[in-house]
Design a protein around this motif. Sequence first.
Motif, PDB file in Angstrom:
ATOM      1  N   PHE A   1      43.144  14.023 -17.780  1.00  0.00           N
ATOM      2  CA  PHE A   1      41.699  14.165 -17.921  1.00  0.00           C
ATOM      3  C   PHE A   1      41.518  14.073 -19.520  1.00  0.00           C
ATOM      4  N   PRO A   2      42.078  12.895 -20.040  1.00  0.00           N
ATOM      5  CA  PRO A   2      41.888  12.730 -21.326  1.00  0.00           C
ATOM      6  C   PRO A   2      40.790  13.021 -22.230  1.00  0.00           C
ATOM      7  N   PRO A   3      41.147  13.397 -23.427  1.00  0.00           N
ATOM      8  CA  PRO A   3      40.130  13.674 -24.709  1.00  0.00           C
ATOM      9  C   PRO A   3      39.502  12.243 -25.066  1.00  0.00           C
ATOM     10  N   ALA A   4      38.433  12.354 -25.870  1.00  0.00           N
ATOM     11  CA  ALA A   4      37.816  11.162 -26.404  1.00  0.00           C
ATOM     12  C   ALA A   4      38.941  11.139 -27.691  1.00  0.00           C
ATOM     13  N   PRO A   5      38.991   9.749 -28.228  1.00  0.00           N
ATOM     14  CA  PRO A   5      39.963   9.612 -29.340  1.00  0.00           C
ATOM     15  C   PRO A   5      39.885  10.169 -30.484  1.00  0.00           C
ATOM     16  N   ASP A   6      38.556  10.999 -30.721  1.00  0.00           N
ATOM     17  CA  ASP A   6      38.554  11.579 -32.098  1.00  0.00           C
ATOM     18  C   ASP A   6      38.595  13.114 -31.891  1.00  0.00           C
ATOM     19  N   VAL A   7      38.990  13.685 -30.676  1.00  0.00           N
ATOM     20  CA  VAL A   7      39.240  15.065 -30.620  1.00  0.00           C
ATOM     21  C   VAL A   7      40.604  15.597 -31.278  1.00  0.00           C
ATOM     22  N   ARG A   8      40.193  16.757 -32.078  1.00  0.00           N
ATOM     23  CA  ARG A   8      41.234  17.163 -32.738  1.00  0.00           C
ATOM     24  C   ARG A   8      41.487  18.640 -32.571  1.00  0.00           C
ATOM     25  N   HIS A   9      40.687  19.234 -31.837  1.00  0.00           N
ATOM     26  CA  HIS A   9      41.073  20.720 -31.426  1.00  0.00           C
ATOM     27  C   HIS A   9      40.547  20.815 -30.082  1.00  0.00           C
TER      28      HIS A   9
ATOM     29  N   LEU B   1      39.562  25.268 -12.673  1.00  0.00           N
ATOM     30  CA  LEU B   1      39.893  25.018 -14.144  1.00  0.00           C
ATOM     31  C   LEU B   1      39.143  23.940 -14.537  1.00  0.00           C
ATOM     32  N   MET B   2      38.147  24.060 -15.570  1.00  0.00           N
ATOM     33  CA  MET B   2      37.112  23.108 -16.082  1.00  0.00           C
ATOM     34  C   MET B   2      37.612  22.429 -17.277  1.00  0.00           C
ATOM     35  N   VAL B   3      37.722  21.061 -17.207  1.00  0.00           N
ATOM     36  CA  VAL B   3      37.883  20.371 -18.166  1.00  0.00           C
ATOM     37  C   VAL B   3      36.784  19.847 -18.965  1.00  0.00           C
ATOM     38  N   PHE B   4      36.191  20.115 -20.137  1.00  0.00           N
ATOM     39  CA  PHE B   4      34.849  19.713 -20.606  1.00  0.00           C
ATOM     40  C   PHE B   4      34.673  19.425 -21.922  1.00  0.00           C
TER      41      PHE B   4
ATOM     42  N   ALA C   1      37.020  11.838 -22.615  1.00  0.00           N
ATOM     43  CA  ALA C   1      37.174  10.373 -22.712  1.00  0.00           C
ATOM     44  C   ALA C   1      36.094   9.694 -21.792  1.00  0.00           C
ATOM     45  N   ALA C   2      36.124  10.182 -20.493  1.00  0.00           N
ATOM     46  CA  ALA C   2      35.259   9.864 -19.493  1.00  0.00           C
ATOM     47  C   ALA C   2      33.733   9.980 -19.916  1.00  0.00           C
TER      48      ALA C   2
ATOM     49  N   VAL D   1      43.150  31.928 -17.673  1.00  0.00           N
ATOM     50  CA  VAL D   1      42.455  30.686 -18.287  1.00  0.00           C
ATOM     51  C   VAL D   1      41.703  30.002 -17.082  1.00  0.00           C
ATOM     52  N   ARG D   2      40.515  29.602 -17.467  1.00  0.00           N
ATOM     53  CA  ARG D   2      39.544  28.992 -16.634  1.00  0.00           C
ATOM     54  C   ARG D   2      39.055  27.715 -17.394  1.00  0.00           C
ATOM     55  N   GLY D   3      39.189  27.256 -18.679  1.00  0.00           N
ATOM     56  CA  GLY D   3      38.648  26.104 -19.148  1.00  0.00           C
ATOM     57  C   GLY D   3      39.508  25.796 -20.250  1.00  0.00           C
ATOM     58  N   VAL D   4      39.229  24.221 -20.317  1.00  0.00           N
ATOM     59  CA  VAL D   4      39.745  23.453 -21.715  1.00  0.00           C
ATOM     60  C   VAL D   4      38.647  22.904 -22.341  1.00  0.00           C
ATOM     61  N   GLU D   5      38.241  22.978 -23.305  1.00  0.00           N
ATOM     62  CA  GLU D   5      37.086  22.362 -24.106  1.00  0.00           C
ATOM     63  C   GLU D   5      37.785  21.473 -25.298  1.00  0.00           C
ATOM     64  N   TYR D   6      37.226  20.229 -25.014  1.00  0.00           N
ATOM     65  CA  TYR D   6      37.827  19.207 -26.171  1.00  0.00           C
ATOM     66  C   TYR D   6      36.770  19.191 -27.132  1.00  0.00           C
ATOM     67  N   LEU D   7      37.256  19.372 -28.457  1.00  0.00           N
ATOM     68  CA  LEU D   7      36.363  19.699 -29.569  1.00  0.00           C
ATOM     69  C   LEU D   7      36.481  18.494 -30.712  1.00  0.00           C
ATOM     70  N   ARG D   8      35.662  18.037 -31.070  1.00  0.00           N
ATOM     71  CA  ARG D   8      35.589  17.003 -32.303  1.00  0.00           C
ATOM     72  C   ARG D   8      35.736  17.985 -33.575  1.00  0.00           C
ATOM     73  N   GLU D   9      35.173  18.800 -33.626  1.00  0.00           N
ATOM     74  CA  GLU D   9      35.070  19.814 -34.622  1.00  0.00           C
ATOM     75  C   GLU D   9      35.480  21.002 -34.354  1.00  0.00           C
ATOM     76  N   ASP D  10      36.316  21.842 -35.104  1.00  0.00           N
ATOM     77  CA  ASP D  10      36.865  23.138 -35.042  1.00  0.00           C
ATOM     78  C   ASP D  10      35.933  24.033 -34.818  1.00  0.00           C
ATOM     79  N   ARG D  11      35.850  25.069 -34.032  1.00  0.00           N
ATOM     80  CA  ARG D  11      35.312  26.246 -33.696  1.00  0.00           C
ATOM     81  C   ARG D  11      35.981  27.354 -33.391  1.00  0.00           C
ATOM     82  N   ARG D  12      35.537  28.609 -33.909  1.00  0.00           N
ATOM     83  CA  ARG D  12      36.389  29.523 -33.800  1.00  0.00           C
ATOM     84  C   ARG D  12      36.293  30.515 -32.399  1.00  0.00           C
ATOM     85  N   GLY D  13      37.357  30.860 -31.816  1.00  0.00           N
ATOM     86  CA  GLY D  13      37.468  31.431 -30.760  1.00  0.00           C
ATOM     87  C   GLY D  13      37.137  33.061 -30.729  1.00  0.00           C
ATOM     88  N   PHE D  14      37.124  33.906 -29.934  1.00  0.00           N
ATOM     89  CA  PHE D  14      37.012  35.337 -29.732  1.00  0.00           C
ATOM     90  C   PHE D  14      37.653  36.071 -30.928  1.00  0.00           C
TER      91      PHE D  14
END
Length: 206
Positions: free
Chosen positions: A98-106, A42-45, A49-50, A164-177
Amino acid sequence: MAGVPDEMEEDRRLPPGQYIPRGRPVVHYGRVPTFRPERWNLMVFGATAAGGNATLSWPEFAALPRVKVIADFHCVTRFSTMGNEWGGVAPSTLMELFPPAPDVRHVMIWAEYGYSANLRLSDFTAPDTLFATELDEEPLSPERGHPVRMIVPHLYAWKSVKWVRGVEYLREDRRGFWEERGYHNIGDPWREQRYSYQEEPGEGPP
Ligand SMILES: Nc1nc2c(c(=O)[nH]1)N[C@H]1C(S)=C(S)[C@@H](COP(=O)(O)O)O[C@H]1N2
Ligand SMILES: [Mo]
């Protein structure tokens, strides 16, 4: 409640335009992947925060603390399955590791073969959202998402990404499949947010 048939209780839990079918349908686009524990991770990317990416192997994921969620499940094709008992790992557990950066909203949840669904961070961290590994105290079957699927009971079920194989932290929203293919960016079944043309300003990326 004494004397009240289960069906009446379930009717109150049924969002508008939904019905309860016999059994529990299996729905997905494409093939069922084969689980190979030694290759799975499982990749967190994204905006961590790191700053870098992190991966969890199958033994590492399987050792995380577990929780249970009992929840109904609403597919946009109008069937709902009621009172499913899921077991798995709370998203907050992963976020603490694996914390997200503070400005991650999605977040974008990624699956095998590139299927994806976007969630607001508040939906990802909602108390009923789960990385499920079990249904009714049994490991998920391959077609239900083995070894890990997302369960987001309060949104339409296309957001409940299987395999599930990945969680991507996003600062701005993006549409999925499906969100890219005409489905609503948020997908709240109680508001019947089925299609993207129903989106109000602010409910989706420009
Ligand atoms: N990876 C992946 N996850 C997916 C899908 C898919 O096509 N691929 N379909 C979604 C849809 S539209 C629904 S309704 C649910 C169905 O879950 P079920 O098969 O357990 O009923 O899975 C969701 N998760
Ligand atoms: Mo669905």
